[in-house]
Design a protein around this motif. Structure first.
Motif, PDB file in Angstrom:
ATOM      1  N   UNK A  41       0.351  -3.720  -2.547  1.00 38.07           N
ATOM      2  CA  UNK A  41      -0.344  -4.265  -1.364  1.00 38.07           C
ATOM      3  C   UNK A  41      -0.016  -3.455  -0.122  1.00 38.07           C
ATOM      4  N   UNK A  42      -0.084  -2.118  -0.262  1.00 39.64           N
ATOM      5  CA  UNK A  42       0.289  -1.211   0.829  1.00 39.64           C
ATOM      6  C   UNK A  42      -0.919  -0.451   1.354  1.00 39.64           C
ATOM      7  N   UNK A  43      -0.815  -0.057   2.605  1.00 39.79           N
ATOM      8  CA  UNK A  43      -1.826   0.790   3.214  1.00 39.79           C
ATOM      9  C   UNK A  43      -1.317   2.231   3.222  1.00 39.79           C
ATOM     10  N   UNK A  44      -2.217   3.214   3.048  1.00 42.48           N
ATOM     11  CA  UNK A  44      -1.779   4.619   3.092  1.00 42.48           C
ATOM     12  C   UNK A  44      -1.232   4.978   4.469  1.00 42.48           C
ATOM     13  N   UNK A  45      -0.135   5.734   4.500  1.00 42.67           N
ATOM     14  CA  UNK A  45       0.502   6.160   5.738  1.00 42.67           C
ATOM     15  C   UNK A  45       0.490   7.672   5.846  1.00 42.67           C
ATOM     16  N   UNK A  46       0.562   8.176   7.066  1.00 42.12           N
ATOM     17  CA  UNK A  46       0.772   9.605   7.256  1.00 42.12           C
ATOM     18  C   UNK A  46       2.220   9.920   6.916  1.00 42.12           C
ATOM     19  N   UNK A  47       2.527  11.193   6.749  1.00 42.41           N
ATOM     20  CA  UNK A  47       3.903  11.581   6.443  1.00 42.41           C
ATOM     21  C   UNK A  47       4.845  11.154   7.569  1.00 42.41           C
ATOM     22  N   UNK A  48       4.428  11.307   8.813  1.00 43.26           N
ATOM     23  CA  UNK A  48       5.275  10.895   9.935  1.00 43.26           C
ATOM     24  C   UNK A  48       5.511   9.389   9.923  1.00 43.26           C
TER      25      UNK A  48
END
Length: 210
Positions: A41-48
């Motif tokens: 149940x996660x949203x994609x994140x940027x590396x930062x």
């Protein structure tokens, strides 16, 4: 959470280590997977953003996180620790008014390591750590309804279904930590060794003490 920042837990098949900055790139690659996003149940994140999340998990008092390593690979000092990563496990203290309640999450991100009993071992190890170090008295898991494997595993571990939310399409299961559960956890984790993670760079030395 600072309580486990120098803790290494060694089991039969797995090693649990704190989630550190060097683990972030591979973790970030995992979380590009649509399957893992749905399962967690996660949203994609940027590396930062992922680096920010790692700092949060390290410092926040309501999150206890370990990275799961494959012990066979980790036993070879020539293999970098990041290459041994297979998943992560967390305890979240979701209720500030009840710090004895721990929400448990486990992810075996590498498909080739699923179905080998590692999830069960990791769960027992993390539960024992939670009881001994965090004074957890009730464990809770929230699992997507389509994640039948995880639901079956926790039910086999004697977690009881307490609710189903059709809106979020998830089931909640719980286990109270009574004396019977404490005894079972101690028996299931009698092989587990707790070590100082700062010494784990000399892996040959650690393994020779096993």
């Amino acid at each position: 959470m600072k309580i486990n920042e120098n803790t290494l837990l060694e089991g039969h098949q797995v090693i649990l280590v704190p989630y550190n900055i060097e683990h972030v790139p591979r973790y970030h690659e995992w979380m590009k997977s649509t399957e893992l996003q749905q399962l967690t149940a996660s949203e994609p994140l940027t590396l930062e953003q992922e680096y920010d999340m790692q700092r949060s998990w390290r410092d926040d008092s309501d999150k206890c996180t370990f990275i799961i390593l494959d012990k066979r690979q980790w036993a070879d000092p020539s293999v970098e620790e990041e290459r041994c990563m297979i998943g992560d496990v967390n305890i979240f203290l979701t209720n500030p008014l009840d710090l004895s309640l721990g929400e448990l999450e486990i992810m075996i991100a590498e498909p080739t390591f699923r179905g080998k009993g590692m999830g069960k071992e990791v769960t027992h190890m993390m539960m024992q750590f939670g009881v001994a170090k965090l004074n957890i008295q009730k464990f809770q898991v929230k699992i997507g309804l389509d994640n039948e494997v995880s639901i079956a595993m926790f039910k086999k571990l004697e977690f009881q279904e307490v609710s189903v939310c059709q809106v979020f399409k998830e089931v909640t299961l719980e286990m109270m930590v009574d004396e019977c559960v404490r005894t079972k956890l101690l028996n299931c984790t009698s092989h587990m060794k707790e070590r100082d993670y700062r010494l784990s760079r000399s892996r040959g030395t650690v393994m020779s003490q096993t």
